[in-house]
Design an enzyme around this catalytic site. Structure first.
Site, PDB file in Angstrom:
ATOM      1  N   ARG A 163       4.645 -13.974  11.090  1.00 17.55           N
ATOM      2  CA  ARG A 163       4.122 -14.371   9.782  1.00 17.55           C
ATOM      3  C   ARG A 163       4.362 -13.314   8.716  1.00 17.55           C
ATOM      4  O   ARG A 163       3.995 -13.530   7.556  1.00 17.55           O
ATOM      5  CB  ARG A 163       2.620 -14.596   9.895  1.00 17.55           C
ATOM      6  N   LYS A 218       3.510 -27.598  13.156  1.00 14.39           N
ATOM      7  CA  LYS A 218       4.170 -26.692  14.097  1.00 14.39           C
ATOM      8  C   LYS A 218       3.578 -26.849  15.503  1.00 14.39           C
ATOM      9  O   LYS A 218       4.310 -26.935  16.482  1.00 14.39           O
ATOM     10  CB  LYS A 218       4.009 -25.225  13.649  1.00 14.39           C
ATOM     11  N   ARG A 275      -8.268 -35.004   8.245  1.00 10.44           N
ATOM     12  CA  ARG A 275      -8.835 -34.499   9.507  1.00 10.44           C
ATOM     13  C   ARG A 275     -10.346 -34.391   9.401  1.00 10.44           C
ATOM     14  O   ARG A 275     -11.071 -34.731  10.338  1.00 10.44           O
ATOM     15  CB  ARG A 275      -8.245 -33.117   9.846  1.00 10.44           C
ATOM     16  N   ARG A 329      -5.006 -19.931   2.596  1.00 11.76           N
ATOM     17  CA  ARG A 329      -3.977 -19.767   3.628  1.00 11.76           C
ATOM     18  C   ARG A 329      -2.589 -20.058   3.053  1.00 11.76           C
ATOM     19  O   ARG A 329      -1.598 -19.439   3.455  1.00 11.76           O
ATOM     20  CB  ARG A 329      -4.278 -20.664   4.834  1.00 11.76           C
ATOM     21  N   ARG A 388     -12.417 -26.579  12.933  1.00  9.81           N
ATOM     22  CA  ARG A 388     -11.932 -25.189  12.912  1.00  9.81           C
ATOM     23  C   ARG A 388     -12.505 -24.551  11.671  1.00  9.81           C
ATOM     24  O   ARG A 388     -12.424 -25.132  10.593  1.00  9.81           O
ATOM     25  CB  ARG A 388     -10.406 -25.211  12.786  1.00  9.81           C
TER      26      ARG A 388
HETATM   27  P1  AMP Z   1      -2.767 -20.735  12.972  1.00  7.17           P
HETATM   28  O1  AMP Z   1      -3.462 -21.458  14.070  1.00  7.17           O
HETATM   29  O2  AMP Z   1      -1.352 -20.369  13.323  1.00  7.17           O
HETATM   30  O3  AMP Z   1      -2.856 -21.441  11.656  1.00  7.17           O
HETATM   31  O4  AMP Z   1      -3.527 -19.344  12.802  1.00  7.17           O
HETATM   32  C1  AMP Z   1      -4.890 -19.296  12.469  1.00  7.17           C
HETATM   33  C2  AMP Z   1      -5.269 -17.919  11.957  1.00  7.17           C
HETATM   34  O5  AMP Z   1      -5.026 -16.935  12.959  1.00  7.17           O
HETATM   35  C3  AMP Z   1      -4.488 -17.424  10.742  1.00  7.17           C
HETATM   36  O6  AMP Z   1      -5.016 -17.921   9.529  1.00  7.17           O
HETATM   37  C4  AMP Z   1      -4.682 -15.920  10.879  1.00  7.17           C
HETATM   38  O7  AMP Z   1      -5.987 -15.534  10.535  1.00  7.17           O
HETATM   39  C5  AMP Z   1      -4.534 -15.735  12.377  1.00  7.17           C
HETATM   40  N1  AMP Z   1      -3.122 -15.579  12.786  1.00  7.17           N
HETATM   41  C6  AMP Z   1      -2.421 -16.429  13.588  1.00  7.17           C
HETATM   42  N2  AMP Z   1      -1.168 -16.003  13.779  1.00  7.17           N
HETATM   43  C7  AMP Z   1      -1.057 -14.856  13.060  1.00  7.17           C
HETATM   44  C8  AMP Z   1       0.013 -13.942  12.835  1.00  7.17           C
HETATM   45  N3  AMP Z   1       1.226 -14.140  13.375  1.00  7.17           N
HETATM   46  N4  AMP Z   1      -0.241 -12.873  12.031  1.00  7.17           N
HETATM   47  C9  AMP Z   1      -1.447 -12.660  11.503  1.00  7.17           C
HETATM   48  N5  AMP Z   1      -2.494 -13.489  11.655  1.00  7.17           N
HETATM   49  C10 AMP Z   1      -2.310 -14.584  12.438  1.00  7.17           C
END
Ligand code: AMP
Length: 191
Positions: free
Chosen positions: A88, A13, A127, A146, A135
């Site tokens: 989400r 994404k 990665r 996740r 990360r």
């Molecule tokens: P991402 O980079 O989108 O994979 O997000 C990394 C982490 O940030 C996720 O595993 C959540 O802990 C938090 N996070 C990001 N976006 C959201 C969201 N829309 N709702 C809740 N937690 C989020």
């Protein structure tokens, strides 16, 4: 145009959102990036969410809804935005629809990047092999969690947006350039 890039963690994404920003000028609104920036800055918000990010848990809906609303009201989003990693949960999607409706806008398209779990796991392992753990949540163990969170909380949004007739599904396992082309075709069909 307001787009949602949808898919499991590691589906690509962020990569496609950045390409869309570069090619079409719609800013990438990544709640994950915003939360990681807050953690890095050591802000009150960052301290509140750091442990949740590391564990791969969702942060509370109100927090991400607030940061998205604040970001969306900046002038660079006037012509649209690419939502990446948001919404989400169903409450987040409802809040996003309400926020956009209040501004006479809407989600025009939801691009679903479809990738098998086994491929997502291979990508994390690759990665780590190439760059180490960059990360705190990018490990095979946390990815498994996740993914659970994705299937229980986020995948139901496919129904939510499906009922609105907004989803276009793209093969996220194809090479990056092919995914970009498939997305461009979906956008052009929409115009
Ligand atoms: P991402 O980079 O989108 O994979 O997000 C990394 C982490 O940030 C996720 O595993 C959540 O802990 C938090 N996070 C990001 N976006 C959201 C969201 N829309 N709702 C809740 N937690 C989020």
């Amino acid at each position: 145009m307001n787009l949602v890039l949808f898919g499991p963690p590691g589906a690509g994404k962020g990569t496609q959102a950045r390409i869309l920003t570069e090619k079409r000028g719609w800013p990438q609104l990544s709640t994950g990036d915003m939360l990681r920036a807050a953690v890095k800055a050591g802000s009150t918000l960052g301290k509140k969410v750091e442990a949740l990010l590391t564990k791969g848990e969702l942060v509370p809906d109100e927090i991400v809804i607030d940061i998205i609303a604040e970001r969306y009201d900046r002038p660079d989003c006037a012509k649209g935005a690419v939502f990446d990693g948001f919404p989400r949960t169903i409450p987040q999607a409802e809040a996003l629809d309400a926020m956009l409706a209040a501004r006479a806008k809407k989600i025009d398209l939801v691009l679903e990047l479809k990738v098998d779990d086994a491929v997502l796991l291979q990508r994390v392992e690759q990665r780590i092999k190439e760059g180490g753990i960059l990360r705190s949540d990018d490990t095979p163990e946390t990815l498994a969690h996740r993914l659970d969170v994705y299937y229980s909380n986020t995948a139901p949004l496919l129904d939510y947006y499906g009922r609105q007739g907004k989803i276009v599904t793209v093969d996220g396992m194809a090479p990056i350039a092919d995914v970009t082309r498939a997305i461009a075709a979906a956008l052009d069909a929409k115009r």
